[in-house]
Design an enzyme around this catalytic site. Structure first.
Site, PDB file in Angstrom:
ATOM      1  N   GLN A 104      -1.368  -2.684  -2.933  1.00 16.47           N
ATOM      2  CA  GLN A 104      -2.429  -3.656  -3.220  1.00 16.47           C
ATOM      3  C   GLN A 104      -3.786  -2.968  -3.139  1.00 16.47           C
ATOM      4  O   GLN A 104      -4.806  -3.575  -3.439  1.00 16.47           O
ATOM      5  CB  GLN A 104      -2.405  -4.802  -2.195  1.00 16.47           C
ATOM      6  N   ASP A 107      -7.788   2.103  -3.810  1.00 16.91           N
ATOM      7  CA  ASP A 107      -8.510   3.308  -3.385  1.00 16.91           C
ATOM      8  C   ASP A 107      -7.940   4.624  -3.904  1.00 16.91           C
ATOM      9  O   ASP A 107      -8.502   5.685  -3.638  1.00 16.91           O
ATOM     10  CB  ASP A 107      -8.609   3.344  -1.847  1.00 16.91           C
ATOM     11  N   HIS A 122      -3.313  -4.251  -7.812  1.00 18.95           N
ATOM     12  CA  HIS A 122      -4.680  -4.766  -7.898  1.00 18.95           C
ATOM     13  C   HIS A 122      -5.632  -3.807  -8.599  1.00 18.95           C
ATOM     14  O   HIS A 122      -6.846  -3.889  -8.412  1.00 18.95           O
ATOM     15  CB  HIS A 122      -5.199  -5.120  -6.496  1.00 18.95           C
ATOM     16  N   CYS A 133     -15.367  -4.973 -24.954  1.00 19.38           N
ATOM     17  CA  CYS A 133     -14.457  -4.376 -25.937  1.00 19.38           C
ATOM     18  C   CYS A 133     -13.258  -3.692 -25.291  1.00 19.38           C
ATOM     19  O   CYS A 133     -12.352  -3.246 -25.984  1.00 19.38           O
ATOM     20  CB  CYS A 133     -15.202  -3.392 -26.836  1.00 19.38           C
ATOM     21  N   GLY A 191       0.819  -2.471   6.631  1.00 20.26           N
ATOM     22  CA  GLY A 191      -0.629  -2.682   6.690  1.00 20.26           C
ATOM     23  C   GLY A 191      -1.146  -3.742   5.739  1.00 20.26           C
ATOM     24  O   GLY A 191      -2.218  -3.593   5.170  1.00 20.26           O
ATOM     25  N   SER A 193      -1.806  -8.073   5.375  1.00 20.72           N
ATOM     26  CA  SER A 193      -1.819  -9.328   6.122  1.00 20.72           C
ATOM     27  C   SER A 193      -0.780 -10.292   5.573  1.00 20.72           C
ATOM     28  O   SER A 193      -0.473 -11.306   6.203  1.00 20.72           O
ATOM     29  CB  SER A 193      -3.213  -9.953   6.090  1.00 20.72           C
ATOM     30  N   ASN A 217       2.753  -2.897  11.143  1.00 16.08           N
ATOM     31  CA  ASN A 217       1.411  -3.472  11.218  1.00 16.08           C
ATOM     32  C   ASN A 217       0.926  -3.343  12.660  1.00 16.08           C
ATOM     33  O   ASN A 217       1.735  -3.270  13.587  1.00 16.08           O
ATOM     34  CB  ASN A 217       1.446  -4.958  10.794  1.00 16.08           C
ATOM     35  N   GLU A 219      -0.527  -5.674  14.075  1.00 12.72           N
ATOM     36  CA  GLU A 219      -0.339  -6.996  14.697  1.00 12.72           C
ATOM     37  C   GLU A 219       0.703  -7.827  13.945  1.00 12.72           C
ATOM     38  O   GLU A 219       1.123  -7.458  12.852  1.00 12.72           O
ATOM     39  CB  GLU A 219      -1.672  -7.740  14.782  1.00 12.72           C
ATOM     40  N   ALA A 235       0.072   2.651  10.894  1.00 11.70           N
ATOM     41  CA  ALA A 235       0.853   3.266   9.811  1.00 11.70           C
ATOM     42  C   ALA A 235       0.851   4.790   9.940  1.00 11.70           C
ATOM     43  O   ALA A 235       1.875   5.441   9.706  1.00 11.70           O
ATOM     44  CB  ALA A 235       0.275   2.852   8.462  1.00 11.70           C
TER      45      ALA A 235
HETATM   46  P1  OAD Z   1      -6.036  -7.271   4.847  1.00 12.67           P
HETATM   47  O1  OAD Z   1      -7.388  -6.796   5.225  1.00 12.67           O
HETATM   48  O2  OAD Z   1      -5.867  -8.724   4.578  1.00 12.67           O
HETATM   49  O3  OAD Z   1      -4.981  -6.887   5.964  1.00 12.67           O
HETATM   50  C1  OAD Z   1      -4.911  -5.616   6.511  1.00 12.67           C
HETATM   51  C2  OAD Z   1      -3.720  -5.605   7.445  1.00 12.67           C
HETATM   52  O4  OAD Z   1      -3.563  -4.285   7.948  1.00 12.67           O
HETATM   53  C3  OAD Z   1      -3.851  -6.526   8.656  1.00 12.67           C
HETATM   54  O5  OAD Z   1      -2.663  -7.271   8.805  1.00 12.67           O
HETATM   55  C4  OAD Z   1      -4.038  -5.554   9.840  1.00 12.67           C
HETATM   56  O6  OAD Z   1      -3.448  -6.059  11.026  1.00 12.67           O
HETATM   57  C5  OAD Z   1      -3.309  -4.336   9.338  1.00 12.67           C
HETATM   58  N1  OAD Z   1      -3.763  -3.026   9.873  1.00 12.67           N
HETATM   59  C6  OAD Z   1      -5.015  -2.639  10.200  1.00 12.67           C
HETATM   60  N2  OAD Z   1      -5.044  -1.343  10.556  1.00 12.67           N
HETATM   61  C7  OAD Z   1      -3.769  -0.885  10.466  1.00 12.67           C
HETATM   62  C8  OAD Z   1      -3.136   0.383  10.677  1.00 12.67           C
HETATM   63  N3  OAD Z   1      -3.827   1.473  11.078  1.00 12.67           N
HETATM   64  N4  OAD Z   1      -1.799   0.476  10.473  1.00 12.67           N
HETATM   65  C9  OAD Z   1      -1.078  -0.611  10.075  1.00 12.67           C
HETATM   66  N5  OAD Z   1      -1.628  -1.817   9.847  1.00 12.67           N
HETATM   67  C10 OAD Z   1      -2.946  -1.966  10.027  1.00 12.67           C
HETATM   68  O7  OAD Z   1      -5.580  -6.382   3.594  1.00 12.67           O
HETATM   69  P2  OAD Z   1      -4.463  -6.678   2.502  1.00 12.67           P
HETATM   70  O8  OAD Z   1      -3.288  -7.362   3.076  1.00 12.67           O
HETATM   71  O9  OAD Z   1      -4.254  -5.415   1.770  1.00 12.67           O
HETATM   72  O10 OAD Z   1      -7.146  -8.268  -3.019  1.00 12.67           O
HETATM   73  O11 OAD Z   1      -5.221  -7.689   1.547  1.00 12.67           O
HETATM   74  C11 OAD Z   1      -4.566  -8.123   0.398  1.00 12.67           C
HETATM   75  C12 OAD Z   1      -5.572  -8.332  -0.720  1.00 12.67           C
HETATM   76  O12 OAD Z   1      -6.607  -9.224  -0.279  1.00 12.67           O
HETATM   77  C13 OAD Z   1      -6.338  -7.094  -1.123  1.00 12.67           C
HETATM   78  O13 OAD Z   1      -5.644  -6.278  -2.038  1.00 12.67           O
HETATM   79  C14 OAD Z   1      -7.557  -7.683  -1.770  1.00 12.67           C
HETATM   80  C15 OAD Z   1      -7.893  -8.743  -0.752  1.00 12.67           C
HETATM   81  O14 OAD Z   1      -8.595  -9.804  -1.227  1.00 12.67           O
HETATM   82  C16 OAD Z   1      -7.855  -8.055  -4.117  1.00 12.67           C
HETATM   83  O15 OAD Z   1      -8.871  -7.392  -4.105  1.00 12.67           O
HETATM   84  C17 OAD Z   1      -7.287  -8.678  -5.346  1.00 12.67           C
HETATM   85 ZN    ZN Z   2     -17.611  -2.031 -25.083  1.00 17.11          ZN
END
Ligand code: OAD
Ligand code: ZN
Length: 255
Positions: A104, A107, A122, A133, A191, A193, A217, A219, A235
């Site tokens: 997702q 980066d 994403h 265009c 990693g 949510s 995760n 948490e 992770a």
């Molecule tokens: P979130 O920011 O919602 O969640 C990050 C998760 O990573 C949380 O559950 C943390 O507990 C966990 N976390 C933090 N540090 C960690 C580590 N070192 N090791 C393991 N886990 C860790 O991010 P996403 O779930 O990726 O969408 O969010 C999903 C989507 O929501 C994103 O792709 C983005 C956002 O809106 C779009 O941009 C379309």
């Molecule tokens: Zn263009």
């Protein structure tokens, strides 16, 4: 804690017999590279409203502001490096015949680490396209302007190639993700949510098709109830440990 004790023998056994592994990753896997997550205390969505920055309406209303925000995030991403978690997923490719990373994240860090089979749910912040265009622009091809850059072909607004709220996941990428989830013998959710759909439905799809589903995760999340196992940890610690255990011939499950 004894080294390796966070990895269950059930998981090791499943991995040793696995032909296919799929890994869904979220912002948490890049947190250790210094890229902020979206949710949580330090998360981006605490400080900024997603609907003001990450939608096509927001972009058309205020293209310069939205572009500046993405220019900043592009900069953060460029300055960051893949971490031990990304690298462990590359190492996994030498141990399992079929590995798919479904991310997702926008980066590009899995790709920079060297993962061969990355599904981008994403999009990718290092790419861009013209909102009018569709002409594609890599970051290097974009003139350094203070505000939003303009298409050299049609003068339209150039936007980052990321999926915004209200937009669909690219259908080809979604098909690849579903296929990988159905095929997986072991499915990791790392990693994330687990609240942004449809990505969050993939662990359940994998489980319905017989995968052993493991969450990694820092948490508990809404996914924790449906997975076979949750490993609480970073992770960048847990994934290399799994690879190390897989490589080690110490444990013999045949008896
Ligand atoms: P979130 O920011 O919602 O969640 C990050 C998760 O990573 C949380 O559950 C943390 O507990 C966990 N976390 C933090 N540090 C960690 C580590 N070192 N090791 C393991 N886990 C860790 O991010 P996403 O779930 O990726 O969408 O969010 C999903 C989507 O929501 C994103 O792709 C983005 C956002 O809106 C779009 O941009 C379309
Ligand atoms: Zn263009």
């Amino acid at each position: 804690m004894q080294a390796g004790s966070m990895i269950s023998s059930r998981l090791l056994q499943a991995l040793r017999g696995a032909k296919s592994v799929a890994v869904l990753t979220g912002a948490g896997i890049s947190a250790e590279s210094g890229i902020p997550t979206f949710r949580g205390n330090e998360g981006l969505w605490k400080k900024f409203k997603p609907e003001e920055l990450a939608s096509v309406d927001a972009f058309l209303r205020n293209p310069d502001l939205v572009w500046e925000w993405y220019a900043y995030r592009k900069h953060v991403v460029r300055e960051s490096q893949p971490n031990a978690g990304h690298r462990a997923l590359v190492d996994l490719e030498a141990l399992i015949p079929d590995v798919t990373v479904i991310t997702q994240n926008v980066d590009n860090l899995h790709q920079r680490a060297g993962s061969k089979n990355v599904v981008e749910l994403h999009g990718n912040i290092t790419r861009n396209f013209c909102n009018d265009c569709g002409a594609r622009y890599d970051d290097e091809a974009i003139p350094e302007t203070p505000g939003v850059p303009r298409c050299q072909k049609c003068g339209g607004l150039i936007r980052p190639a990321v999926v915004w709220f209200g937009e669909l996941i690219p259908p080809d990428q979604w098909r690849l993700a579903e296929t990988a989830a159905r095929r997986a013998n072991v499915f990791f959710s790392v990693g994330t949510s687990g609240i942004v759909y449809p990505a969050a439905s993939l662990p359940l799809l994998a489980k319905d098709h017989g995968a052993y589903v493991v969450e990694i995760n820092t948490e508990i999340t809404p996914l924790s109830d449906i997975v076979d196992e949750t490993i609480i940890g970073k992770a960048g610690d847990v994934l290399p440990e799994i690879v190390a255990q897989l490589r080690s011939p110490k444990e013999d499950f045949s008896q």
